[in-house]
Design an enzyme around this catalytic site. Structure first.
Site, PDB file in Angstrom:
ATOM      1  N   GLY A  29      33.500  34.055  44.090  1.00 14.94           N
ATOM      2  CA  GLY A  29      32.534  33.443  44.996  1.00 14.94           C
ATOM      3  C   GLY A  29      32.464  34.133  46.342  1.00 14.94           C
ATOM      4  N   HIS A  32      28.294  38.402  48.140  1.00  9.48           N
ATOM      5  CA  HIS A  32      27.531  39.281  49.036  1.00  9.48           C
ATOM      6  C   HIS A  32      26.817  40.333  48.186  1.00  9.48           C
ATOM      7  CE1 HIS A  32      30.809  42.076  48.358  1.00  9.48           C
ATOM      8  NE2 HIS A  32      31.681  41.215  48.871  1.00  9.48           N
ATOM      9  N   HIS A  35      28.643  41.965  45.162  1.00 15.52           N
ATOM     10  CA  HIS A  35      28.678  41.172  43.923  1.00 15.52           C
ATOM     11  C   HIS A  35      27.308  41.219  43.230  1.00 15.52           C
ATOM     12  CE1 HIS A  35      31.767  38.952  46.453  1.00 15.52           C
ATOM     13  NE2 HIS A  35      32.467  39.225  45.370  1.00 15.52           N
ATOM     14  N   GLN A  59      46.592  34.806  41.849  1.00 11.86           N
ATOM     15  CA  GLN A  59      46.539  36.183  42.349  1.00 11.86           C
ATOM     16  C   GLN A  59      46.694  36.266  43.865  1.00 11.86           C
ATOM     17  OE1 GLN A  59      42.330  36.786  40.858  1.00 11.86           O
ATOM     18  NE2 GLN A  59      42.238  38.098  42.650  1.00 11.86           N
ATOM     19  N   GLU A 146      34.072  49.190  41.833  1.00  9.76           N
ATOM     20  CA  GLU A 146      35.002  50.274  42.205  1.00  9.76           C
ATOM     21  C   GLU A 146      35.648  49.998  43.553  1.00  9.76           C
ATOM     22  OE1 GLU A 146      32.895  53.963  42.055  1.00  9.76           O
ATOM     23  OE2 GLU A 146      33.046  54.094  39.873  1.00  9.76           O
ATOM     24  N   ASP A 148      37.458  47.621  44.359  1.00  3.31           N
ATOM     25  CA  ASP A 148      38.850  47.280  44.047  1.00  3.31           C
ATOM     26  C   ASP A 148      39.305  48.242  42.953  1.00  3.31           C
ATOM     27  OD1 ASP A 148      39.165  44.708  45.685  1.00  3.31           O
ATOM     28  OD2 ASP A 148      37.296  44.397  44.606  1.00  3.31           O
ATOM     29  N   GLN A 151      42.387  47.546  40.774  1.00  2.00           N
ATOM     30  CA  GLN A 151      42.096  46.400  39.905  1.00  2.00           C
ATOM     31  C   GLN A 151      41.313  46.861  38.671  1.00  2.00           C
ATOM     32  OE1 GLN A 151      40.804  42.274  41.133  1.00  2.00           O
ATOM     33  NE2 GLN A 151      38.784  43.147  40.811  1.00  2.00           N
TER      34      GLN A 151
END
Ligand code: PAJ
Length: 277
Positions: A29, A32, A35, A59, A146, A148, A151
Site C-alpha cells: 500500500g 505511488h 507501484h 518483514q 528493481e 528493491d 528483494q
C-alpha cells in the site's frame, strides 16, 4: 474493482478467469507512481491484474517502523482501480498468519548480505509472505520493482528453488525528475534532506560509469561512500558492486553487475541501485 479478504473468496473470484492469464502485483500500500508502473506492466502482460495489499508484520525488523507505516486502503483502492487493476486482495494479518503459524522460508546466500545484514529477518519475512501470496493467487506472472533489487533477486531464487509455476518479472525503477527513486519514505524527508536526496542516484550513476570505464570497484565504491558522507548522508550502510543474481561482491567490470547502496539522510533510510552496462 472487487475487493476480497479470504483465500476462499480469492479462489472464487479467480475462477472466472479460468481461460485468462493473471498477473499479480504484491504491495504494502501507500501507493505511488512506482507501484502503478508495475500495474501498467502487468496489464501489458496478462488479461487480468490482481494487486495484493498487505502490510506484512514479519518483514519489519523495527516495530516502530511497522507502526508508522502509512495505511489508507480507500486511497490505494481508488488508485488501483484508476490504473486498471481488476481485483484487490487485502487479507487480514490473522488470515495470512493463522494461530500457531510456524513455517518460514529462508533463501540462503542471496538474502544474507546488504539489506539482509542491516535488517535481520527482513528477507525471511518477505520470502515467506511472497510465497504465500504467489501460492494463493497462482498467477501466470508476478511483477516486482528493481527499486528493491536484492528483494527481486531473493524472490527469483526462491521461485526457481521451489519450482513456483509463474514468471517473475522485474520492472525498472520509477524516479522523480531529479533522479530520486520514488518511495513512500521520501515523504518523511525534511525540505533540506529532500534537496540532498538525489545525490544517492547521482553517486550510483557515477560509480556505475567509473566501473564500466575500468576502475576497480573497491576504490570507486570508497570514493562514492566518501562523497555521500560529504553531501550529508550518514551513516552509509553500504555501497557495493555486486553480481546481479547472487548479490556477491565483484571487483571489476563484469556483465550483469549492479551497484547498490543504502544510506541514511537524517532518520530516513534510502536505498537505490543502478545497472553497470
Ligand atoms: P512495497 O514497498 O509496497 O513495494 C511493492 C512493489 O513496488 C515492490 O516490488 C517494489 O520493488 C515496487 N516499487 C517500489 N518503489 C518503486 C519504484 N520507485 N519504481 C518501481 N517499483 C517500485 O516491496 C514490498 O512492498 C514488499 O516487500 C512486498 C514484496 C509486497 C512483500 O511484502
Amino acid at each position: 474493482m472487487q475487493t476480497v479478504r479470504t483465500s476462499e473468496e480469492l479462489t472464487e473470484a479467480l475462477a472466472e478467469t479460468i481461460r485468462q492469464s493473471v498477473a499479480l502485483v504484491p504491495t504494502m500500500g501507500a501507493l505511488h507512481a512506482g507501484h502503478l508502473a508495475l500495474i501498467a506492466e502487468a496489464k501489458r502482460r496478462a488479461d487480468k491484474v490482481v494487486a495484493s495489499l498487505f502490510v506484512n508484520p514479519t518483514q519489519f525488523n523495527d516495530k516502530a517502523d511497522l507502526e508508522r507505516y502509512p495505511r489508507n486502503e480507500a486511497d490505494d483502492a481508488r488508485k488501483l482501480r484508476d490504473a486498471g487493476c481488476d481485483l484487490l486482495w487485502a487479507p487480514s494479518v490473522e488470515h495470512i498468519y493463522p494461530q500457531n503459524f510456524a513455517t518460514t522460508i529462508r533463501v540462503a546466500g542471496v538474502s544474507e548480505r546488504w539489506e539482509g545484514e542491516h535488517r535481520p529477518g527482513h528477507f525471511d519475512g518477505v520470502a515467506t509472505v511472497v510465497a504465500k501470496l504467489l501460492l494463493s493467487v497462482l498467477p501466470d506472472v508476478a511483477l516486482f520493482g528493481e527499486k528493491d533489487f536484492q528483494q527481486l533477486a531473493v524472490i527469483r531464487r526462491m521461485a526457481v528453488d521451489l519450482n513456483l509455476p509463474m514468471e517473475i518479472v522485474g520492472v525498472a525503477t520509477v524516479r522523480e525528475n531529479d533522479g530520486l527513486a520514488m518511495s513512500s519514505r521520501n515523504a518523511l524527508l525534511s525540505p533540506k534532506e529532500r534537496a540532498k536526496a538525489p545525490s544517492l542516484f547521482q553517486q550510483l550513476s557515477e560509480l556505475a560509469e567509473a566501473i564500466s570505464g575500468g576502475s576497480s570497484a573497491d576504490s570507486a565504491t570508497k570514493s562514492a561512500t566518501d562523497n555521500l558522507l560529504r553531501y550529508g548522508f550518514g551513516p552509509v550502510d553500504y555501497v557495493a558492486y555486486v553480481d546481479g543474481q547472487t548479490l556477491e561482491p565483484i571487483g571489476k567490470y563484469r556483465e550483469g553487475g549492479r551497484v547498490i547502496a543504502a544510506a541514511f539522510l537524517g532518520n530516513v533510510r534510502l536505498i537505490d541501485n543502478v545497472a553497470v552496462k
